[in-house]
Design an enzyme around this catalytic site. Structure first.
Site, mmCIF file in Angstrom:
data_model
loop_
_atom_site.group_PDB
_atom_site.id
_atom_site.type_symbol
_atom_site.label_atom_id
_atom_site.label_comp_id
_atom_site.label_asym_id
_atom_site.label_seq_id
_atom_site.Cartn_x
_atom_site.Cartn_y
_atom_site.Cartn_z
ATOM 1 N N CYS A 1 3.511 2.620 5.198
ATOM 2 C CA CYS A 1 3.131 4.033 5.216
ATOM 3 C C CYS A 1 1.622 4.115 5.384
ATOM 4 O O CYS A 1 0.875 3.608 4.550
ATOM 5 C CB CYS A 1 3.566 4.721 3.930
ATOM 6 S SG CYS A 1 3.024 6.443 3.832
ATOM 7 N N HIS B 1 -9.858 4.297 10.583
ATOM 8 C CA HIS B 1 -9.036 3.209 10.050
ATOM 9 C C HIS B 1 -7.542 3.454 10.315
ATOM 10 O O HIS B 1 -6.815 2.534 10.679
ATOM 11 C CB HIS B 1 -9.301 3.052 8.546
ATOM 12 C CG HIS B 1 -8.540 1.936 7.906
ATOM 13 N ND1 HIS B 1 -8.856 0.614 8.113
ATOM 14 C CD2 HIS B 1 -7.475 1.950 7.076
ATOM 15 C CE1 HIS B 1 -8.014 -0.143 7.431
ATOM 16 N NE2 HIS B 1 -7.158 0.641 6.796
ATOM 17 N N ASP C 1 -10.184 10.229 6.673
ATOM 18 C CA ASP C 1 -11.351 10.776 7.356
ATOM 19 C C ASP C 1 -12.013 9.801 8.321
ATOM 20 O O ASP C 1 -12.994 10.154 8.976
ATOM 21 C CB ASP C 1 -12.397 11.212 6.321
ATOM 22 C CG ASP C 1 -11.896 12.354 5.461
ATOM 23 O OD1 ASP C 1 -11.067 13.151 5.948
ATOM 24 O OD2 ASP C 1 -12.336 12.435 4.297
ATOM 25 N N ILE D 1 -1.360 6.840 5.832
ATOM 26 C CA ILE D 1 -1.702 8.258 5.708
ATOM 27 C C ILE D 1 -3.087 8.473 6.306
ATOM 28 O O ILE D 1 -4.041 7.780 5.962
ATOM 29 C CB ILE D 1 -1.665 8.696 4.229
ATOM 30 C CG1 ILE D 1 -0.252 8.468 3.654
ATOM 31 C CG2 ILE D 1 -2.088 10.166 4.092
ATOM 32 C CD1 ILE D 1 -0.123 8.724 2.168
ATOM 33 N N GLU E 1 -0.526 -6.420 7.733
ATOM 34 C CA GLU E 1 0.100 -7.717 7.469
ATOM 35 C C GLU E 1 1.581 -7.743 7.837
ATOM 36 O O GLU E 1 2.186 -8.813 7.952
ATOM 37 C CB GLU E 1 -0.103 -8.107 6.001
ATOM 38 C CG GLU E 1 -1.548 -8.450 5.666
ATOM 39 C CD GLU E 1 -2.462 -7.245 5.497
ATOM 40 O OE1 GLU E 1 -3.690 -7.434 5.574
ATOM 41 O OE2 GLU E 1 -1.958 -6.107 5.304
ATOM 42 N N TRP F 1 0.849 -1.186 0.000
ATOM 43 C CA TRP F 1 0.000 0.000 0.000
ATOM 44 C C TRP F 1 0.890 1.243 0.000
ATOM 45 O O TRP F 1 1.889 1.278 0.713
ATOM 46 C CB TRP F 1 -0.878 -0.025 1.252
ATOM 47 C CG TRP F 1 -2.090 0.834 1.124
ATOM 48 C CD1 TRP F 1 -2.266 2.064 1.685
ATOM 49 C CD2 TRP F 1 -3.285 0.537 0.392
ATOM 50 N NE1 TRP F 1 -3.496 2.547 1.359
ATOM 51 C CE2 TRP F 1 -4.154 1.626 0.558
ATOM 52 C CE3 TRP F 1 -3.704 -0.538 -0.373
ATOM 53 C CZ2 TRP F 1 -5.406 1.685 -0.012
ATOM 54 C CZ3 TRP F 1 -4.954 -0.502 -0.945
ATOM 55 C CH2 TRP F 1 -5.795 0.604 -0.760
#
Length: 174
Positions: A91, A99, A96, A93, A68, A32
């Site tokens: 990483c 999560h 809103d 980020i 993971e 990701w």
């Protein structure tokens, strides 16, 4: 993860590996945000190579996401006992939703739990940032490469473990 203090990312001193022939490292990288995570991974690999680590002593694998990384590091501690260090790179980020908080908590807690066992150092190379620019600044941008810094921390911790292993049966006093 270590940090470059007072240099604004301009210089990173690579420590000498105390046991270069026996140094083995696993690097797990979250897929990701690949423009960031792959830059971090490449920074870590560059430091390890500059330190003299042979390619065959580096195990590098991608995992689907940052959560993971916890499983990959745990698997490595359990299944790869000859590792000198493990680096997890990701990483996250902020968005809103909550999560971000869940992902960060999972990987940070798992890394802390593995480290508390004292077996193989697991270096936390996970950026937890508010926006893409903050990530890019830390993945080879104006604030250096935190993946490279994670590799320095891996070497330093492996050196500590090597030094401590020699003290196992020796008195701790001089």
């Amino acid at each position: 993860m270590s940090t470059i203090l007072n240099t604004n990312g301009d210089h990173l001193e690579i420590p000498e590996i105390k046991d270069p022939a026996g140094f083995k490292c696993a690097i797990f990288t979250a897929k990701w945000n690949p423009e960031v995570t792959h830059a971090l991974r490449d920074g870590a690999l560059d430091v390890l190579r500059k330190a003299g680590v042979k390619s065959e002593n580096i195990f590098s694998a991608d995992v689907p996401g940052t959560v993971e990384l916890a499983n990959a590091a745990g698997m490595a501690v359990a299944s790869m006992p000859d590792l000198s260090a493990i680096i997890v790179i990701g990483c996250v980020i902020r968005g809103d939703t909550p999560h971000f908080d869940y992902v960060c908590q999972i990987v940070a807690q798992a890394t802390a739990e593995l480290n508390a066992k004292g077996r193989t150092p697991v270096i936390f190379g996970v950026l937890t940032v508010d926006n893409q620019q903050q990530a890019l600044d830390r993945a080879g941008g104006v604030l250096g490469n935190k993946g490279a810094e994670a590799a320095v921390a891996a070497i330093e911790m492996a050196n500590l473990h090597s030094r401590a292993a020699g003290l196992r049966f020796a008195p701790f006093r001089k």
